[in-house]
Write a protein that holds these residues in place. Structure first.
Motif, PDB file in Angstrom:
ATOM      1  N   LEU A  86     -17.866  17.863  26.557  1.00 57.12           N
ATOM      2  CA  LEU A  86     -17.761  18.844  25.492  1.00 57.12           C
ATOM      3  C   LEU A  86     -18.444  20.156  25.865  1.00 57.12           C
ATOM      4  O   LEU A  86     -19.493  20.158  26.511  1.00 57.12           O
ATOM      5  CB  LEU A  86     -18.402  18.321  24.205  1.00 57.12           C
ATOM      6  N   VAL A  87     -17.858  21.259  25.427  1.00 63.37           N
ATOM      7  CA  VAL A  87     -18.541  22.551  25.429  1.00 63.37           C
ATOM      8  C   VAL A  87     -18.660  22.974  23.970  1.00 63.37           C
ATOM      9  O   VAL A  87     -17.656  23.107  23.261  1.00 63.37           O
ATOM     10  CB  VAL A  87     -17.816  23.609  26.285  1.00 63.37           C
ATOM     11  N   LEU A  88     -19.878  23.100  23.489  1.00 61.48           N
ATOM     12  CA  LEU A  88     -20.134  23.528  22.126  1.00 61.48           C
ATOM     13  C   LEU A  88     -20.178  25.053  22.098  1.00 61.48           C
ATOM     14  O   LEU A  88     -20.871  25.669  22.912  1.00 61.48           O
ATOM     15  CB  LEU A  88     -21.458  22.946  21.624  1.00 61.48           C
ATOM     16  N   VAL A  89     -19.455  25.645  21.185  1.00 59.43           N
ATOM     17  CA  VAL A  89     -19.306  27.099  21.147  1.00 59.43           C
ATOM     18  C   VAL A  89     -19.919  27.619  19.851  1.00 59.43           C
ATOM     19  O   VAL A  89     -19.517  27.209  18.757  1.00 59.43           O
ATOM     20  CB  VAL A  89     -17.821  27.513  21.226  1.00 59.43           C
ATOM     21  N   VAL A  90     -20.899  28.507  19.979  1.00 63.10           N
ATOM     22  CA  VAL A  90     -21.542  29.082  18.795  1.00 63.10           C
ATOM     23  C   VAL A  90     -21.392  30.596  18.831  1.00 63.10           C
ATOM     24  O   VAL A  90     -21.393  31.215  19.891  1.00 63.10           O
ATOM     25  CB  VAL A  90     -23.032  28.679  18.707  1.00 63.10           C
ATOM     26  N   GLY A  91     -21.272  31.188  17.652  1.00 68.99           N
ATOM     27  CA  GLY A  91     -21.063  32.625  17.539  1.00 68.99           C
ATOM     28  C   GLY A  91     -22.355  33.390  17.331  1.00 68.99           C
ATOM     29  O   GLY A  91     -23.456  32.833  17.412  1.00 68.99           O
ATOM     30  N   SER A  92     -22.220  34.664  17.022  1.00 67.53           N
ATOM     31  CA  SER A  92     -23.392  35.520  16.847  1.00 67.53           C
ATOM     32  C   SER A  92     -24.005  35.306  15.473  1.00 67.53           C
ATOM     33  O   SER A  92     -23.434  34.639  14.600  1.00 67.53           O
ATOM     34  CB  SER A  92     -22.999  36.984  17.014  1.00 67.53           C
ATOM     35  N   GLU A  93     -25.180  35.911  15.276  1.00 67.55           N
ATOM     36  CA  GLU A  93     -25.930  35.728  14.042  1.00 67.55           C
ATOM     37  C   GLU A  93     -25.165  36.242  12.823  1.00 67.55           C
ATOM     38  O   GLU A  93     -25.277  35.676  11.732  1.00 67.55           O
ATOM     39  CB  GLU A  93     -27.271  36.462  14.120  1.00 67.55           C
ATOM     40  N   HIS A  94     -24.400  37.307  12.986  1.00 68.55           N
ATOM     41  CA  HIS A  94     -23.821  37.994  11.836  1.00 68.55           C
ATOM     42  C   HIS A  94     -22.325  37.721  11.636  1.00 68.55           C
ATOM     43  O   HIS A  94     -21.874  37.550  10.519  1.00 68.55           O
ATOM     44  CB  HIS A  94     -24.060  39.496  11.961  1.00 68.55           C
ATOM     45  N   ARG A  95     -21.577  37.653  12.728  1.00 69.04           N
ATOM     46  CA  ARG A  95     -20.127  37.540  12.564  1.00 69.04           C
ATOM     47  C   ARG A  95     -19.586  36.168  12.917  1.00 69.04           C
ATOM     48  O   ARG A  95     -18.398  35.899  12.741  1.00 69.04           O
ATOM     49  CB  ARG A  95     -19.415  38.602  13.405  1.00 69.04           C
ATOM     50  N   GLY A  96     -20.424  35.290  13.450  1.00 64.29           N
ATOM     51  CA  GLY A  96     -19.931  33.983  13.864  1.00 64.29           C
ATOM     52  C   GLY A  96     -19.039  34.083  15.085  1.00 64.29           C
ATOM     53  O   GLY A  96     -19.190  34.988  15.922  1.00 64.29           O
ATOM     54  N   LEU A 100     -23.074  24.459  26.533  1.00 67.03           N
ATOM     55  CA  LEU A 100     -23.184  25.319  25.361  1.00 67.03           C
ATOM     56  C   LEU A 100     -22.702  26.708  25.743  1.00 67.03           C
ATOM     57  O   LEU A 100     -23.201  27.302  26.701  1.00 67.03           O
ATOM     58  CB  LEU A 100     -24.633  25.374  24.883  1.00 67.03           C
ATOM     59  N   LEU A 101     -21.714  27.213  25.009  1.00 67.61           N
ATOM     60  CA  LEU A 101     -21.213  28.572  25.226  1.00 67.61           C
ATOM     61  C   LEU A 101     -21.604  29.415  24.019  1.00 67.61           C
ATOM     62  O   LEU A 101     -21.324  29.043  22.884  1.00 67.61           O
ATOM     63  CB  LEU A 101     -19.695  28.570  25.423  1.00 67.61           C
TER      64      LEU A 101
END
Length: 240
Positions: A185-195, A92-93
């Motif tokens: 796989l590396v799952l990539v998630v962004g920040s709370e506000h801007r993704g 997870l990134l």
């Protein structure tokens, strides 16, 4: 680092007693889980003190200590090369989460889903703080965590190591059930506000969107990431 609460302290003991310099427990009659903390601490040779609740509240800087406070060494981040040497197949990134509650919840779900490691940016992101450990119910002490610099370069390095990157994006064209369950796989998630940031998004192999069938247009970050993680777990472990 001060960690408080029954679950975080129990997980700190299970993660490695060598990280704990001292435990402070509420004096008087102890509940079952506090007795378990005493048993593990004595088994592992961790110094114990039984003190009034007011002392624990002062040490925790919170009345919500549940009768248990631990003094820990600072979290040691892993090196990416060392993490890859363990041959994980799911990482997870996190692209810049700033809220410790969100990061803690995300780490808790990742640990439960069997994620092999979590990659955090070394700037513009929350690190592993006592608040994160508390919110993760101690999972932040059990999960290998790496701090990385340039996320785009990190994604390229992971690709060279055989990983496919999957970005979580509201407008992603790939459905979770369409992912190949045989790939690392590396799952990539962004920040709370801007993704996800633009360059990070452009360097993902797939962009996955979750179907929104109700009237709300988005999910909480840690909830959305948890859904995606468990889709992967389902396809790998439980799909007929």
């Amino acid at each position: 680092m001060i960690v408080y609460g029954v679950n975080p302290v129990l997980e700190a003991l299970r993660a490695g007693a060598g990280r704990i310099s001292r435990l402070h427990l509420r004096e008087g009659k102890l509940s079952g889980r506090l007795r378990e903390i005493v048993r593990l601490a004595r088994q592992r040779g961790v110094p114990l003190r039984f003190e009034p609740p007011a002392i624990l509240e002062k040490k925790a800087s919170s009345p919500r200590h549940q009768g248990a406070v631990a003094e820990l060494a600072e979290v040691e981040y892993r090196r990416l090369d060392d993490l890859l040497s363990t041959s994980p197949d799911l990482l997870l990134l996190v692209d810049g989460i700033e809220d410790p509650q969100n990061l803690g919840a995300l780490i808790r779900t990742a640990e439960a889903a069997g994620v092999g490691g979590i990659l955090l940016p070394d700037r513009h992101s929350c690190g592993i703080t006592p608040a994160v450990v508390k919110a993760s119910a101690g999972a932040a002490l059990l999960t290998p965590i790496v701090q990385v610099g340039n996320l785009v370069q990190t994604l390229k390095k992971l690709k060279e190591a055989g990983f496919w990157s999957v970005g979580l994006d509201m407008e992603g064209a790939t459905a979770p059930w369409e992912l190949d369950d045989g790939l690392p796989l590396v799952l990539v998630v962004g920040s709370e506000h801007r993704g996800l940031r633009r360059l990070v998004k452009e360097n993902c192999d797939f962009l996955v969107g979750l179907p929104m069938l109700g009237r709300v247009s988005s999910l909480n970050l840690s909830v959305a990431a948890g859904v995606l993680m468990y889709f992967v777990v389902w396809k790998r472990r439980f799909k007929p």
